[in-house]
Design a protein around this motif. Structure first.
Motif, PDB file in Angstrom:
ATOM      1  N   GLY A  21       9.721  53.175  41.514  1.00 19.27           N
ATOM      2  CA  GLY A  21       9.061  51.867  41.192  1.00 19.27           C
ATOM      3  C   GLY A  21       8.766  50.918  42.066  1.00 19.27           C
ATOM      4  N   ASP A  28       0.446  44.568  40.542  1.00 21.19           N
ATOM      5  CA  ASP A  28       1.965  44.377  41.009  1.00 21.19           C
ATOM      6  C   ASP A  28       1.561  43.308  41.971  1.00 21.19           C
ATOM      7  OD1 ASP A  28       3.073  47.709  41.072  1.00 21.19           O
ATOM      8  OD2 ASP A  28       2.741  46.023  39.231  1.00 21.19           O
ATOM      9  N   ARG A  30       1.209  39.807  43.895  1.00 21.48           N
ATOM     10  CA  ARG A  30       1.874  38.477  43.568  1.00 21.48           C
ATOM     11  C   ARG A  30       1.485  37.506  44.716  1.00 21.48           C
ATOM     12  NH1 ARG A  30       7.453  37.613  41.081  1.00 21.48           N
ATOM     13  NH2 ARG A  30       8.066  38.481  43.217  1.00 21.48           N
ATOM     14  N   TYR A 122      -1.509  34.026  29.467  1.00 22.70           N
ATOM     15  CA  TYR A 122      -1.283  33.408  28.395  1.00 22.70           C
ATOM     16  C   TYR A 122      -2.093  32.356  28.074  1.00 22.70           C
ATOM     17  CZ  TYR A 122       3.062  36.543  28.220  1.00 22.70           C
ATOM     18  OH  TYR A 122       3.792  37.467  27.879  1.00 22.70           O
ATOM     19  N   ILE A 199      -3.773  55.519  32.184  1.00 22.89           N
ATOM     20  CA  ILE A 199      -2.718  54.814  31.651  1.00 22.89           C
ATOM     21  C   ILE A 199      -2.515  53.534  32.344  1.00 22.89           C
ATOM     22  CG2 ILE A 199      -0.399  54.795  31.126  1.00 22.89           C
ATOM     23  CD1 ILE A 199      -1.751  56.853  29.531  1.00 22.89           C
ATOM     24  N   ASN A 201      -4.776  50.255  33.235  1.00 22.04           N
ATOM     25  CA  ASN A 201      -5.937  49.549  33.165  1.00 22.04           C
ATOM     26  C   ASN A 201      -6.718  49.117  34.195  1.00 22.04           C
ATOM     27  OD1 ASN A 201      -6.273  49.989  30.087  1.00 22.04           O
ATOM     28  ND2 ASN A 201      -4.575  48.358  29.983  1.00 22.04           N
ATOM     29  N   ARG A 284      -5.425  46.750  27.055  1.00 20.49           N
ATOM     30  CA  ARG A 284      -5.840  48.149  26.615  1.00 20.49           C
ATOM     31  C   ARG A 284      -6.906  47.924  25.636  1.00 20.49           C
ATOM     32  NH1 ARG A 284      -6.598  52.992  28.530  1.00 20.49           N
ATOM     33  NH2 ARG A 284      -4.148  52.735  29.469  1.00 20.49           N
TER      34      ARG A 284
ATOM     35  N   ARG C  23       7.529  33.014  23.743  1.00 20.38           N
ATOM     36  CA  ARG C  23       6.571  33.923  23.267  1.00 20.38           C
ATOM     37  C   ARG C  23       6.283  35.278  24.801  1.00 20.38           C
ATOM     38  NH1 ARG C  23       0.443  31.582  23.968  1.00 20.38           N
ATOM     39  NH2 ARG C  23       0.835  30.426  25.868  1.00 20.38           N
ATOM     40  N   LEU C  24       6.907  34.670  25.555  1.00 19.43           N
ATOM     41  CA  LEU C  24       6.633  35.480  26.917  1.00 19.43           C
ATOM     42  C   LEU C  24       7.146  36.942  26.762  1.00 19.43           C
ATOM     43  CD1 LEU C  24       5.980  35.701  29.905  1.00 19.43           C
ATOM     44  CD2 LEU C  24       8.627  35.286  30.326  1.00 19.43           C
ATOM     45  N   LEU C  25       6.508  38.004  26.759  1.00 27.69           N
ATOM     46  CA  LEU C  25       6.712  39.426  26.627  1.00 27.69           C
ATOM     47  C   LEU C  25       8.008  40.053  27.585  1.00 27.69           C
ATOM     48  CD1 LEU C  25       3.201  41.091  25.871  1.00 27.69           C
ATOM     49  CD2 LEU C  25       5.116  40.367  24.128  1.00 27.69           C
ATOM     50  N   ASP C  28       6.378  41.430  30.548  1.00 26.61           N
ATOM     51  CA  ASP C  28       5.911  40.458  31.452  1.00 26.61           C
ATOM     52  C   ASP C  28       7.062  39.614  32.424  1.00 26.61           C
ATOM     53  OD1 ASP C  28       3.055  39.274  29.457  1.00 26.61           O
ATOM     54  OD2 ASP C  28       3.175  40.783  30.922  1.00 26.61           O
ATOM     55  N   ARG C  31       8.359  41.890  34.949  1.00 25.36           N
ATOM     56  CA  ARG C  31       7.509  42.440  36.051  1.00 25.36           C
ATOM     57  C   ARG C  31       7.189  41.106  36.766  1.00 25.36           C
ATOM     58  NH1 ARG C  31       4.155  46.309  36.676  1.00 25.36           N
ATOM     59  NH2 ARG C  31       2.289  44.800  36.978  1.00 25.36           N
ATOM     60  N   HIS C  32       6.878  40.135  36.122  1.00 29.56           N
ATOM     61  CA  HIS C  32       6.555  38.855  36.928  1.00 29.56           C
ATOM     62  C   HIS C  32       7.604  37.654  37.100  1.00 29.56           C
ATOM     63  CE1 HIS C  32       2.583  40.599  36.634  1.00 29.56           C
ATOM     64  NE2 HIS C  32       2.595  40.710  35.329  1.00 29.56           N
ATOM     65  N   GLY C  35      10.114  39.920  39.258  1.00 26.91           N
ATOM     66  CA  GLY C  35       9.403  40.609  40.032  1.00 26.91           C
ATOM     67  C   GLY C  35       9.902  42.168  40.299  1.00 26.91           C
ATOM     68  N   THR C  37       8.454  45.275  39.359  1.00 32.25           N
ATOM     69  CA  THR C  37       7.049  45.678  38.902  1.00 32.25           C
ATOM     70  C   THR C  37       7.024  47.114  38.857  1.00 32.25           C
ATOM     71  OG1 THR C  37       6.286  45.963  41.296  1.00 32.25           O
ATOM     72  CG2 THR C  37       5.912  43.864  40.010  1.00 32.25           C
ATOM     73  N   GLY C  38       8.267  47.795  38.762  1.00 28.06           N
ATOM     74  CA  GLY C  38       8.320  49.382  38.540  1.00 28.06           C
ATOM     75  C   GLY C  38       7.931  49.660  37.155  1.00 28.06           C
ATOM     76  N   HIS C  40       5.881  49.404  34.117  1.00 28.03           N
ATOM     77  CA  HIS C  40       4.374  49.344  33.894  1.00 28.03           C
ATOM     78  C   HIS C  40       3.939  49.281  32.383  1.00 28.03           C
ATOM     79  CE1 HIS C  40       4.397  51.904  37.649  1.00 28.03           C
ATOM     80  NE2 HIS C  40       4.293  50.605  37.967  1.00 28.03           N
ATOM     81  N   VAL C  41       2.592  48.316  32.396  1.00 31.93           N
ATOM     82  CA  VAL C  41       2.280  48.127  31.253  1.00 31.93           C
ATOM     83  C   VAL C  41       0.892  48.916  30.970  1.00 31.93           C
ATOM     84  CG1 VAL C  41       1.222  46.410  29.663  1.00 31.93           C
ATOM     85  CG2 VAL C  41       3.105  45.860  31.075  1.00 31.93           C
ATOM     86  N   GLY C  42       0.994  49.859  29.630  1.00 31.61           N
ATOM     87  CA  GLY C  42      -0.440  50.717  29.624  1.00 31.61           C
ATOM     88  C   GLY C  42      -1.247  50.353  28.358  1.00 31.61           C
ATOM     89  N   CYS C  43      -0.623  49.839  27.325  1.00 32.50           N
ATOM     90  CA  CYS C  43      -1.070  49.484  26.161  1.00 32.50           C
ATOM     91  C   CYS C  43      -0.764  48.145  25.493  1.00 32.50           C
ATOM     92  CB  CYS C  43      -1.014  50.624  25.248  1.00 32.50           C
ATOM     93  SG  CYS C  43       0.415  50.666  24.443  1.00 32.50           S
ATOM     94  N   GLU C  44       0.367  47.824  25.812  1.00 35.54           N
ATOM     95  CA  GLU C  44       0.590  46.470  25.025  1.00 35.54           C
ATOM     96  C   GLU C  44       0.676  46.492  23.477  1.00 35.54           C
ATOM     97  OE1 GLU C  44      -1.219  43.209  26.599  1.00 35.54           O
ATOM     98  OE2 GLU C  44       0.361  42.529  27.533  1.00 35.54           O
TER      99      GLU C  44
END
Lengths: 789, 234, 181
Positions: A21, A28, A30, A122, A199, A201, A284, C23-25, C28, C31-32, C35, C37-38, C40-44
């Motif tokens: 990862g 990634d 920042r 957001y 996968i 985007n 997506r 409302r923060l997923l 997110d 990842r954010h 930190g 970041t391993g 990953h987000v592909g479709c949400e």
């Protein structure tokens, strides 16, 4: 090539970072003070924008800026034409490229209209929801034939037509062939749209350093160098002021070689305008609209054969769907037109196509890049002709293959690299026989009968194709031995999972006789290497790999030369082994490559004029044409005639891609390609309504194959080395997916041979197959296909 | 998307004609309607708040224009709505027929849907549209009854009598009656039963029939919709 | 609704506390905010599985959860499987050895799905493995080598010797029983 590394399934250098990862992907990144962008996209497929009200958005918390086309001023301009039309006689080509933000008119659902920049994604989306785009809908042009009707709404008024191109290529005399034919098969075929479906985007991050006057852009692109060059030009910067980094990229598959997407040109500009870094990451749903797709075509094709099933000629006329813009020129339809010829002897060929604009997402190459359309048409025609002649699918192919003496074979038409379509090498029949054996062709009738006794319907298919790979223009590589003895390799293209970090290391390690793990490869960073065109068209390993080889060979020569001088022996007495240069027969007299590198770079004193410092070389490889790979796919499917569900039971690929650098990587590419092909054959289809609305813009409704849908692939490789490059390499990235639709169609017809079913369209979802079965009459007499052995 | 069906109001045709064009009646009847005003002869504007499955509820502007009115028998309607989630545009035709039970309304709408909601809500749109239509017509019917002070016979247990096709007495439109029943477990059973069986005092002017969706500025509307949608959506 | 909420979790064994929007997923957040970041987000929208992490040991789609839902719970991400410079987890090692990844973007999601699977199924067959990963999409590999990697990892975890590796050659002869080749 001793084969210590090249030809071995060496484990990948890059895996550790990916597995833990810790690999950097664009999202990634920042940066301090980074802003985030979101876009307001058109709901309508075709509309005139009357007004845009951003006032409410500007009031929202955290919003820093909002841009419409007007706000871009002089920066607003249509993107460049990436691929000019090939110099084909009589060609008609109309250019209309994408714009950064829609001005006046929107031409496909999802086209970017407004860009919002805020402190977080957001907040940017909150603001975007408050923006009101007042648009007057226009007739959406979606049907390909309708697009050419005189009263259809014209998508690009300045062109006066929806015709993007008209191309005719021919050799021989088809009308004569038809007149002499014993049978003529005429059919219409449909091939519909799909997405690349990486996968990851798309994403772009840009930072302008005011003090250093440098722009850094992280981009999920397959072509970092052209992006750098283009952005520099657009932004009025020197190329050396711009650095584009494509770090780890989560799958390319083609859409990421499309360049100068709206977001790609806007994010860097906004970063410079606002003096803060800016990030945009596609979600997506955006991907379904904003990232390019392919591949709708409608073909009217006919094949003339003699009484033995030998092809006398083929005529194919098709319409190609460009989508709203055509920045990538005619690469995809030309691929279709050329790849149709396949591994067969086609004495007369008439290929004609019209490319049209439609109000759908722009079409650019996606894995296969139009080759699969040509293959589908040709293979289906052969299957239908075989029935008329009374021979089976394998036999008709055998009778029509080009043979060894036919090479190089010039088809006398132009390919996507603007060169004549010449097959350099190939040996098709053995591949067919191997495939037939692996799939169980000779025992098939028996196997099918046994299955039928159990109430199961099985079908078998075998298809054949040729793929032009490894085309130019060129790639380059620089190989450097560092004083610590490790080797650095840099090339200009990008990597999206193909294993370049390992394959190129293997090539260099082989040449210098060092450990593969001691060769560090950099791709995708324009600061590291200055010249190149990108990863596409199954050319990465071939072209950049060949450049790596050439550069490494030159470093080898340098090392030998330096060692000879230092060890005071003739060059012929020096050999490289295990990271050292040593005197043949006296292994104790040796110097490590690292020492040589240091000694070749003196800080003081004189040098022999004409020598270069260190152990470093840069070499370029630019073939004048590509090398031809080929293959045979065979498949066994099981179909449930009541539910129209189909399952791929067995899949065999016999592939000739020349010399294999790393068999494990090649298998991975083929397996992945087959999965993609299976998706395009049965599960995936972009469904648009008559208004150009995409109805399945999510993975819930656009079905990527899962682990339950893809069988294991039995593979056999044949190596017919390519004469065009020193290593004998041919490309393989797209091989898996090119003929899958055709194989599936043939197997389906075999499984359902008690129906009068012809599969003339791809993809074929269960729903669609259900409809076709419902409407297909049952056969009263045995199908002609039962002449099967 | 085509949406068609029938619904019978227990009221005479002339009254139905008038009330169908009264914005105060309509706003109470439309699920999620927050505001509806008449802007001209036969034209209306308003706001409606709707979500579909994974697409969160948001506010849509709505414009309606009636045309080809042939009082009291038929009219056409052009409807447009726009919001951050997309847009809808369409036309509908409405026919009113005199019946012994009241007035039978036949309607047919042809709607085009675009934008985000079309891309990811596709599998639900049909069901949702039919459900909204049904809810709307029932609410409309109750509102009409309230206005016309009709008494509600508990025997029939429904204020609107569906004439075709039905499932357990519940109005469904087009096909797929099972979906409608499944989609509306909350009011389950005979249409309006839950709301009317307790209303023996049909003559009362109680402005808020219990459990009736479609009340303006009631966030419960959105939640109801979410509850009623079948599970297993994305 | 409050404009910010405190979320206290343990992430890969370490306690951490942050104040976030409701409302923060979770994806997110990981990842954010953290930190890491391993993941990953592909479709949400919960289909591709790339965002899979473990919540109290169970695999979940972090794109379908809010950060606040992790309050008081334990999170494990791919970074927790092995230290940056230390030895790889058995499963990671097997992925590398079997070439079970190409672009690597979907890989963390597969790993986090498989860790609890293998803990509960020490000797899975091919079909069980395929079913276990049917909720994770991969566009690069065609899945065969991922399955190989899982079978290899399972074998190693059971302590088998290297020479007893399961054959991973596909059987070309027709096999009617069982369906898949």
């Amino acid at each position: 090539m001793s084969g210590r590394y090249v030809g071995q399934s060496v484990l990948r250098n890059e895996d550790r970072r990916l597995l833990t990862g810790h690999a950097l992907f664009v999202d990634d990144v920042r940066l301090e003070g980074m802003l985030h962008a979101a876009f307001v996209r058109s709901d309508h497929a075709h509309a005139e924008i009357r007004s845009i009200d951003v006032s409410a958005a500007l009031e929202k918390p955290g919003v820093v800026a909002v841009y419409t086309a007007e706000d871009l001023g002089d920066y607003w301009r249509p993107g460049p034409l990436l691929v000019p039309p090939p110099p084909i006689e009589g060609i008609v080509f109309n250019q209309a490229t994408q714009v950064p933000l829609a001005k006046g008119r929107v031409r496909h659902a999802g086209e970017a209209v407004v860009m919002v920049v805020a402190e977080s994604r957001y907040l940017a989306e909150d603001a975007a929801a408050e923006i009101f785009v007042d648009a007057e809908p226009l007739e959406a042009v979606v049907d390909l034939e309708r697009a050419l009707e005189p009263d259809a709404t014209v998508i690009h008024p300045q062109l006066g037509t929806n015709l993007a191109a008209h191309v005719v290529q021919r050799h021989g005399d088809y009308d004569d062939a038809k007149a002499r034919a014993a049978h003529v098969v005429t059919r219409r075929f449909h091939y519909d749209r799909g997405i690349g479906g990486a996968i990851e985007n798309r994403a772009v991050v840009a930072r302008w350093d005011e003090q250093a006057q440098e722009l850094t852009v992280w981009d999920t692109t397959q072509a970092p160098i052209p992006i750098r060059n283009g952005l520099a030009g657009m932004l009025g910067l020197m190329q050396s002021q711009v650095r584009v980094i494509a770090p780890f990229v989560g799958g390319g598959f083609g859409p990421k070689i499309m360049m100068f997407y709206p977001e790609e040109v806007l994010v860097p500009w906004v970063a410079m305008q606002l003096g803060r870094p800016v990030k945009w990451c596609e979600d997506r749903q955006e991907n379904f609209f904003a990232t390019t797709q392919e591949r709708a075509q409608v073909h009217d094709a006919e094949m003339a054969v003699d009484a033995d099933g030998r092809i006398l000629g083929v005529r194919d006329t098709f319409i190609h769907d460009c989508g709203a813009y055509d920045p990538y020129g005619l690469t995809v339809p030309i691929n279709s037109q050329c790849t149709l010829l396949g591994p067969y002897d086609v004495p007369s060929y008439e290929g004609e196509f019209r490319a049209v604009f439609t109000n759908r997402t722009t079409v650019t190459p996606v894995r296969g890049a139009g080759r699969q359309h040509g293959v589908f048409v040709m293979e289906r025609l052969l299957d239908l002709a075989a029935r008329l002649v009374g021979i089976d699918a394998a036999e008709i192919r055998r009778r029509n293959y080009l043979v060894q003496d036919d090479f190089p074979h010039d088809h006398k038409i132009l390919f996507q690299d603007f060169q004549p379509l010449v097959y350099d090498s190939g040996n098709y029949r053995p591949a067919l026989e191997t495939a037939l054996e692996l799939i169980g062709w000779t025992g098939w009738a028996e196997e099918k009968r046994r299955a039928a006794d159990e109430g199961r319907r099985l079908g078998i298919g075998v298809v054949s194709y040729v793929e032009g790979t490894g085309i130019g223009p060129y790639e380059g590589a620089r190989v450097t031995v560092e004083p610590n003895g490790r080797v650095r390799v840099a090339t200009g293209l990008g990597t999206q999972g193909q294993g370049h970090y390992t394959a190129f290391a293997q090539i260099v390690a082989e040449a210098l006789d060092v450990d593969v793990a001691d060769v560090l490869v950099t791709t995708g960073d324009t600061r590291e290497f200055n010249w190149g065109t990108g990863t596409f068209a199954s050319r990465g390993a071939v072209v950049a790999g060949s450049a790596c080889h050439a550069a490494a060979q030159q470093v080898r020569e340098k090392a030998v030369g330096v060692a000879a001088r230092l060890l005071n022996v003739p060059e012929s007495e020096v050999e490289l082994a295990a990271g050292c240069a040593r005197v043949r027969g006296e292994p104790e007299r040796s110097l490590t490559l690292g020492e040589l590198a240091m000694r070749a770079n003196p800080l003081r004193g004189g040098v022999t004029p004409g020598t270069e410092p260190g152990l470093e070389c840069t070499a370029y490889f630019g073939p004048d044409r590509g090398s031809t790979a080929s293959g045979v796919h065979a498949v066994v499917v099981e179909v449930d005639a009541e539910t129209a569900m189909a399952k791929f039971l067995r899949y065999v690929v016999v592939h000739d891609c020349g010399k294999l650098i790393n068999p494990m990587l090649v298998e991975g590419q083929v397996e992945g390609g087959v999965a993609h092909g299976i998706g395009n054959a049965f599960f995936e289809q972009l469904v648009y309504d008559e208004q150009g609305q995409l109805m399945n813009a999510s993975f819930a409704d656009y079905l990527l194959p899962t682990s339950l849908d893809v069988p294991r692939v039995g593979m056999a490789h044949r190596e017919t080395p390519a004469p065009m490059n020193a290593l004998g390499l041919k490309g393989v990235g797209e091989a898996g997916c090119i003929p899958t639709g055709a194989a599936f169609a043939q197997a389906l017809e075999d499984a359902l041979d008690d129906y009068e079913l012809e599969v003339r369209e791809i993809p074929l979802s269960p729903n669609r197959l259900f409809e076709l079965l419902r409407d297909a009459p049952r056969r009263t007499s045995p199908a002609l296909s039962e002449t099967h052995a | 998307m085509i949406l068609d069906g029938e619904f019978t109001f227990r009221a005479d045709r002339r009254s139905v004609w008038v009330l169908l064009q009264d914005p105060d009646v309509l706003v109470k009847a439309m699920p999620g309607a927050q505001r509806l005003v008449q802007t001209g002869d036969g034209t209306y504007e308003g706001h409606i708040r709707i979500g579909v499955g994974p697409v969160t509820a948001a506010s849509w502007t709505l414009t309606v224009a009636l045309h080809d009115r042939e009082e009291p028998a038929s009219y056409g309607m052009k409807v447009e709505s726009k919001g951050p989630l997309g847009f809808t545009r369409g036309s509908a035709s409405v026919e009113l027929l005199d019946e012994p039970a009241g007035t039978r309304m036949k309607y047919r709408a042809d709607m085009q849907i675009g934008g985000k909601v079309a891309g990811i809500g596709q599998r639900l749109l049909d069901q949702v549209a039919r459900m909204l239509t049904r809810q709307g017509l029932e609410a409309l019917s109750r509102e009409m009854e309230a206005r016309l002070s009709l008494s509600v016979g508990s025997a029939s247990a429904s204020v609107g009598v569906a004439t075709a096709p039905t499932l357990d007495g519940e109005l469904v439109t087009g096909g797929e009656s099972e979906d409608a029943a499944e989609a509306n477990p909350e009011s389950g059973g005979p249409a309006g039963a839950t709301s009317s069986s307790g209303d023996d005092d049909g003559a009362s002017t109680e402005p808020e029939p219990p459990l009736a969706p479609g009340m303006p500025d009631e966030p419960a509307v959105v939640e109801d919709l979410d509850q009623e949608l079948p599970p297993g959506t994305v | 609704m409050p404009s910010s909420v405190e979320v206290s979790t343990t992430v890969n064994g370490e306690a951490c506390s942050r104040t976030v929007e409701p409302r923060l997923l979770l994806s997110d957040f990981i990842r954010h905010e953290l930190g890491l970041t391993g993941t990953h987000v592909g479709c949400e929208h919960g289909v591709c599985g790339a965002c899979t992490v473990l919540l109290d040991g169970q695999p979940v789609r972090s794109c379908l959860l809010f950060a606040v839902q992790a309050d008081g719970h334990a999170l494990e991400t791919v970074e927790g499987l092995a230290p940056a410079d230390g030895p790889l987890h058995v499963l990671q090692e097997a992925f590398r050895d079997a070439h079970g990844l190409q672009c690597g973007f979907c890989t963390p999601g597969f790993l986090m799905t498989l860790v609890p699977f293998l803990a509960e199924n020490p000797a899975p067959g091919e079909d069980e493995v395929r079913l276990a990963i049917s909720g994770n999409l991969c566009r690069c590999t065609g899945y065969a080598k991922i399955v190989d990697a899982v079978l290899l990892a399972a074998e190693r975890m059971r302590g088998a010797k290297a020479g007893d590796l399961l054959s991973i050659e596909p059987d070309p002869a027709p096999a009617l029983a069982g369906g898949t080749a």
